[in-house]
Design an enzyme around this catalytic site. Structure first.
Site, mmCIF file in Angstrom:
data_model
loop_
_atom_site.group_PDB
_atom_site.id
_atom_site.type_symbol
_atom_site.label_atom_id
_atom_site.label_comp_id
_atom_site.label_asym_id
_atom_site.label_seq_id
_atom_site.Cartn_x
_atom_site.Cartn_y
_atom_site.Cartn_z
ATOM 1 N N SER A 236 30.041 33.411 37.772
ATOM 2 C CA SER A 236 31.139 34.371 37.624
ATOM 3 C C SER A 236 30.621 35.663 36.983
ATOM 4 O O SER A 236 29.470 35.726 36.542
ATOM 5 C CB SER A 236 32.209 33.775 36.709
ATOM 6 N N LYS A 237 31.493 36.647 36.932
ATOM 7 C CA LYS A 237 31.135 37.920 36.279
ATOM 8 C C LYS A 237 30.735 37.662 34.836
ATOM 9 O O LYS A 237 29.860 38.312 34.285
ATOM 10 C CB LYS A 237 32.352 38.857 36.305
#
Ligand code: GLU
Length: 493
Positions: free
Chosen positions: A256-257
């Site tokens: 994920s980010k």
């Protein structure tokens, strides 16, 4: 393995920074092309204007160049099947979309976004999967064409058969059969006149003679639609290979980010541009990403040439791969140690000059064998070799005091060492080591106590490459002056 020359492509969307997923999507087709004497193409899929990032194409090209994944056809070098930027191929998508309309496999759709959103809401309220409700499917083709030509806003949708099923094959996963009733009338040409991926990629893969489509597994669910589009045109389908996904370092879930930000905090990155600045080598990065999804042995240290020689699509694996930065460090350090000294010198030099050191090439070449074993990343050279290029070092006075000795005892040690070294006709590793070792023995002190004082005095730091070799490179006069100064410092404590 079939060694007939392939035509393969890396087809990134220029929507952001180049990351290791992109790099791997480029690497495997590159390897297949080189293994079979085929052709590797770069195609820029820039039809999503909302997500378009004008700097991304340059970063992609620089990333490929840095990794050494040179392509045979592409937007900046041309080729027989150009242009290689999809926005420059609009006409072709229009023609192909209308061709499908003519063949009865697609239809113009004039539904407004408001209507579509209302249909979607009703379907969701009725607990149905949201999909196009077929409103414009039955429009008369000539009438539809006339409306489209008169300037009314429209999209072109694929006319998905209501009955039957389609079988599509992924080389790693085998055949997958999907009921057509589960598939939507997907948009092929958008109202801005640009194609969606579903049309553009199929058309281009056909026109560019692509034999193997190697792409991310996020496209696996669209493979049945793609097969329909290809069949509707009456074309032969390329072989499809959907690569495994990358998981977070913990192995739990997709990257994920947040994971990306955490990696940066830990001194790592998934972005190629950062990796270069962090001192990773193309060899290390390639080796690392190659093994995330390719079932050669996990610990294999491979150069690009060795990868080419061993590459085989059948040994790619569909299982997800967790990102493991420790492995990246391992491969990077290993490839650094495989480099020729002159090559390595050339690679660490920019880090030294970037930090403000005036680098003498001849001296750097002598330093390389001393630091090579210790480098994990190229920028580690700052820590291990920066002091060689300082005119002067300024040791922390307290660090000059050896463990379990007073400042004055440490001063005596430094004085004695100075006497020994200044008595030598030349200061080299060979001349300096025996008398200093003898001094250690006679003094009854631990070698680390004596060499520690000298190391800090001469290099200004507690950790350095081997002391005698370092002294030889620094040079007699400088070494003696630095020890003399340490004596004075210690005596004044
Ligand atoms: N532009 C698509 C992407 O970046 C390409 C996928 C493909 O290789 O076909 O995901």
């Amino acid at each position: 393995m079939d060694l007939s020359p392939v035509r393969v492509r890396f087809a990134p969307s220029p929507t952001g920074r180049m990351h290791i997923g992109n790099a791997r999507s480029a690497l495997y087709p590159f390897l297949l092309a080189r293994r079979t004497g085929g052709t590797f193409i770069l195609r820029i899929e820039d039809t999503d204007q909302k997500r378009y990032d004008p700097t991304a194409e340059r970063e992609l090209i620089e990333g490929l160049r840095w990794l050494g994944l040179d392509y045979d056809e592409g937007p900046d070098i041309g080729g027989l099947c150009g242009p290689y930027r999809q926005t420059e191929r609009r006409e072709s998508y229009h023609e192909h979309a209308w061709k499908l309309v003519e063949l009865g496999h697609a239809f113009p759709c004039f539904c407004t976004p408001e209507r579509l959103s209302q249909v979607r809401q009703e379907q969701m309220a009725a607990k149905q999967n949201p999909r196009y409700d077929g409103h414009c499917r039955a429009l008369d083709a000539d009438e539809a064409r006339r409306r489209a030509q008169s300037g009314e806003k429209f999209v072109i949708r694929f006319k998905m058969p209501k009955e039957g099923s389609i079988t599509a094959t992924d080389l790693l996963r085998g055949s997958i059969t999907t009921e057509n009733s589960a598939l939507d009338d997907s948009v092929l040409l958008k109202s801005d006149g640009l194609p969606t991926y579903h049309l553009a990629a199929m058309v281009d893969d056909h026109l560019m003679g692509i034999t193997h489509v190697i792409r991310g597994s996020e496209w696996l669910p669209s493979m049945p639609l793609h097969m329909h589009v290809i069949r509707a045109f009456g074309w032969d389908a390329p072989q499809f290979v959907h690569l495994s996904v990358f998981l977070k370092p913990s192995g739990k879930g997709k990257l994920s980010k947040r994971d990306t930000a955490q990696a940066l905090k830990d001194g790592y990155s998934i972005f190629l541009g950062d990796m270069k600045d962090l001192g990773y080598t193309p060899e290390g990065v390639l080796n690392w990403i190659a093994l995330m999804g390719w079932g050669v042995s996990e610990d294999d240290v491979l150069t690009l040439d060795e990868m080419i020689a061993r590459f085989n699509v059948d040994s790619l694996t569909p299982s997800p791969a967790a990102i493991n930065f420790a492995k990246l460090d391992h491969f990077n350090g290993t490839h650094i140690r495989l480099m020729q000294p002159a090559d390595l010198a050339g690679r660490v030099k920019p880090f030294l000059t970037g930090a403000g050191y005036a680098v003498d090439d001849e001296k750097l070449l002598k330093i390389i064998p001393l630091i090579r074993e210790r480098l994990v990343t190229l920028d580690d050279c700052l820590q291990f070799a920066g002091f060689f290029f300082k005119d002067d070092v300024s040791p922390d006075p307290q660090e000059l005091v050896a463990k379990d000795l007073t400042a004055s005892q440490s001063a005596d040690v430094a004085r004695k060492a100075l006497e020994i070294l200044s008595g030598l006709p030349a200061l080299t590793h060979e001349t300096a080591e025996p008398p200093l070792r003898q001094f250690v023995e006679e003094s009854g002190l631990h070698p680390n106590q004596i060499f520690g004082i000298l190391r800090v005095a001469v290099t200004g730091q507690k950790v350095s490459p081997p002391l005698f070799e370092s002294m030889e490179i620094i040079g007699r006069e400088t070494v003696l002056a630095r020890i003399r100064r340490a004596v004075d410092t210690l005596a004044g404590l």
